[in-house]
Design a protein around this motif. Structure first.
Motif: not given
Length: 242
Positions: A6, A8-10, A15, A18-19, A54-55, A213
């Motif tokens: 999962d 995530q990076k901005h 973005h 994504k996932d 990021d997460s 993605q």
């Protein structure tokens, strides 16, 4: 060996990942392709935390990527990286470039490091250039030094971010040949590249990325002959038409 969950990076509003979920077992060669701006290089750079995420989570050999400090330095030692630009130290000889990491990070003694360095320069076909400075070598030779330098750290994983895109066409194959032999020897590799012939020959899997993605993940032959997503079909029709 590599597990991304999962992720995530901005970059600001953008973005870029994504996932992203990805598992790369030990010994597998994963080729990452896709249009410019699809997140390929960012994906590669998050695996050794050159880009923080990021997460989500990224694990190498079961260990979560540390944020910073000694743990991160140790992890980077286990994850070799080869870039588009060679990033060699201009004032150091070829052999010194290759031995610097093992001496400084792995605490190897100089004699041992030089022996290892020479065996790796031999392996990438440029042992005779050991005393030259990077500027005296061709681009293809410099990139082979960069590969030897990454291998000198005895990494568990090798990341390649478009390693041939800055090279003249006639030098591309000499670098790809070294990478193909590494793949055959069972090195775990993630390779971002535009070289479709290499993807077909050396890859165990092809990941096709678009808009941050992973759109497809398939064995090379299957991907190149029966890409299932319209984005991948469109990309291949443009690339393979040339």
């Amino acid at each position: 060996m590599i597990a991304m969950t999962d992720v995530q990076k901005h970059f600001g509003e953008l973005h870029v990942l994504k996932d992203v979920n990805l598992e790369v077992p030990a010994g597998q060669v994963v080729i990452v392709i896709g249009p410019s701006g699809s997140g390929k290089s960012t994906l590669c750079r998050t695996i050794n935390r050159l880009e923080p995420i990021d997460s989500g989570s990224i694990r190498i050999d079961g260990t979560e990527l540390p944020a910073e400090g000694k743990g991160l330095a140790q992890l980077r030692a286990d994850v070799g990286m080869v870039f588009q630009s060679f990033n060699l130290f201009a004032h150091k000889t070829i052999l010194e470039n290759v031995t610097l990491g093992p001496i400084k990070v792995r605490k190897m003694n100089k004699g041992e490091a030089e022996k290892l360095g020479m065996s790796l320069l031999e392996r990438v076909g440029i042992a005779s250039q050991r005393d030259k400075l990077p500027a005296q070598l061709s681009g293809g030779q410099q990139q082979r030094v960069a590969i030897a330098r990454a291998l000198a750290m005895k990494p568990k994983v090798m990341l390649f971010d478009e390693p041939t895109s800055a090279l003249d066409p006639e030098m591309v194959n000499e670098v790809l040949d070294v990478m193909t032999s590494l793949a055959r020897e069972g090195m775990t590799m993630v390779v971002v590249t535009h070289e479709m012939g290499f993807a077909r020959k050396a890859g165990d899997r092809v990941l096709f990325m678009a808009d941050g993605q992973i759109v497809e993940d398939a064995p090379p032959e299957e991907f190149f002959t029966h890409a299932s997503s319209p984005r991948a079909q469109d990309f291949l029709s443009k690339i393979l038409a040339h």
